[in-house]
Design a protein around this motif. Structure first.
Motif, PDB file in Angstrom:
ATOM      1  N   CYS A  23     102.466  58.350 -45.656  1.00  0.00           N
ATOM      2  CA  CYS A  23     103.345  59.396 -45.146  1.00  0.00           C
ATOM      3  C   CYS A  23     104.749  58.845 -44.972  1.00  0.00           C
ATOM      4  CB  CYS A  23     102.816  59.948 -43.828  1.00  0.00           C
ATOM      5  SG  CYS A  23     102.041  58.724 -42.740  1.00  0.00           S
ATOM      6  N   CYS A  29     101.865  64.406 -43.969  1.00  0.00           N
ATOM      7  CA  CYS A  29     100.404  64.363 -43.999  1.00  0.00           C
ATOM      8  C   CYS A  29      99.824  65.764 -44.203  1.00  0.00           C
ATOM      9  CB  CYS A  29      99.863  63.777 -42.701  1.00  0.00           C
ATOM     10  SG  CYS A  29     100.217  62.016 -42.489  1.00  0.00           S
ATOM     11  N   CYS A  36     100.432  60.916 -38.988  1.00  0.00           N
ATOM     12  CA  CYS A  36     101.015  59.753 -39.658  1.00  0.00           C
ATOM     13  C   CYS A  36     101.003  58.583 -38.690  1.00  0.00           C
ATOM     14  CB  CYS A  36     102.444  60.062 -40.110  1.00  0.00           C
ATOM     15  SG  CYS A  36     103.232  58.715 -41.020  1.00  0.00           S
ATOM     16  N   CYS A  42      97.965  58.447 -43.340  1.00  0.00           N
ATOM     17  CA  CYS A  42      97.530  59.733 -42.783  1.00  0.00           C
ATOM     18  C   CYS A  42      96.078  59.655 -42.332  1.00  0.00           C
ATOM     19  CB  CYS A  42      97.673  60.843 -43.824  1.00  0.00           C
ATOM     20  SG  CYS A  42      99.376  61.179 -44.330  1.00  0.00           S
TER      21      CYS A  42
END
Length: 367
Positions: A23, A29, A36, A42
């Motif tokens: 991310c 995400c 994140c 993620c």
């Protein structure tokens, strides 16, 4: 110093073959793995707690609220409120004051004084311990003794979920100096803001109190109550953009010892830390580890607006003008429902392996 990700164990060679969604500013995400993590992956569960970046998560409310600041004096030799396996933390900052995110701690004595030792070994890497509560301005004083070995760095810093950072660092065998620095949202400036503070009595042999006094208008560093440096927020404005690049978001306190003098680090980092680590150093051979000693941390909260009695944490609102996120209080729970599963949201064996790789990750810092 600036944070980056370093995996410090031989298991890295196996784990790097496992991929997970990362991310960043341009890749948020998904809803299936909404949070994140502080290391840029993620997931759900623990990923939504300390260090979860709301700006890179699926939505601003994907991360749990940051547990609110409480003024306190933490005696670190009392380990009853230190959780040594951070993957079991469920967000209850009333249960634990600190979590060990990487490495090993042990109680010890130094010159007859009790202290908590953070350890560093060749195979296991360094140790990182983070507060469970956040500070949104205030005075933070850490009493510690540093290491004294080339390539080994002792640090007491604050770090926000979006990488605002304030540092006291002690690189290598430089035991009569300390280094202060700050960063805004992880941006590395063209010219470092780091300053070497001189004239300290031996930082390995003597405990000293290292203070960060942080307010919306100024940032002051002190040693044993004596001011060494003051930074004005008004001096941190980027004239080309009008953005104030001054730390301004709720931050955790992080204590660490980490290996800068290793082959995987950039040449400049190794040089800054005093060279490569000598694993044959008599101190290391005798003890089986390098160490830094931490005795206490005191926190005096100074929130710009006093929280209500029902408030539990800090949350991020939409970005206000000039790239400054708005911070408000929340009275919703800071805890996970059903416990912390660090692999949740990543899927099966892949999620497990990536989670394990993050367990062995230490936030490494470059001055």
């Amino acid at each position: 110093m600036h944070s980056s990700l370093a995996l410090l164990v031989p298991l890295l060679a196996v784990l790097t073959s496992v991929s997970a969604q990362t991310c960043n500013q341009t890749s948020l995400c998904p809803s299936t793995a909404p949070c994140c993590s502080e290391y840029g992956f993620c997931g759900s569960g623990y990923y939504c707690l300390g260090g979860c970046n709301p700006l890179y998560s699926n939505s601003l409310d994907s991360c749990k609220p940051n547990p609110i600041c409480e003024s306190a004096n933490y005696t670190l030799v009392d380990t009853s409120r230190i959780l040594t396996n951070y993957t079991y933390f469920e967000g209850n900052a009333s249960e634990y004051d600190w979590v060990v995110e990487e490495g090993t701690i042990m109680n010890t004595t130094s010159s007859g004084e009790a202290a908590l030792a953070l350890l560093l070994t060749e195979n296991g890497g360094g140790t990182l311990m983070s507060s469970t509560r956040y500070v949104h301005y205030g005075k933070i004083t850490t009493r510690l003794k540093t290491g004294r070995w080339a390539g080994v760095v002792t640090a007491a810093i604050t770090m926000s979920s979006i990488k605002d950072e304030i540092d006291w660092e002690f690189p290598g065998n430089q035991t009569t100096t300390g280094q202060t620095n700050y960063f805004w949202q992880g941006v590395i400036p063209p010219q470092t803001a780091g300053v070497t503070e001189t004239g300290l009595s031996d930082t390995y042999d003597n405990f000293h109190d290292y203070t960060v006094d942080w307010s919306p208008s100024s940032l002051t560093f002190l040693v044993d109550g004596n001011v060494t440096r003051t930074i004005m927020a008004s001096d941190c404005v980027d004239n080309s953009t009008g953005v104030s690049q001054y730390p301004n978001t709720p931050s955790r306190i992080q204590l660490s010892i980490w290996p800068a003098g290793i082959s995987s680090e950039p040449e400049g980092t190794v040089e800054w830390a005093g060279g490569m680590i000598n694993w044959n150093d008599p101190d290391y051979v005798s003890a089986g580890h390098f160490y830094a000693l931490f005795q206490s941390v005191s926190v005096e909260c100074n929130d710009p607006v006093a929280p209500n009695a029902s408030d539990t944490g800090y949350v991020y609102g939409p970005n206000a003008t000039l790239d400054t996120p708005s911070i408000t209080f929340s009275n919703t729970t800071t805890e996970l429902n059903g416990g912390a599963m660090i692999g949740a949201g990543l899927g099966g064996v892949q999620g497990f392996l990536v989670a394990i790789s993050i367990m062995f990750a230490l936030a490494v810092h470059v001055f």
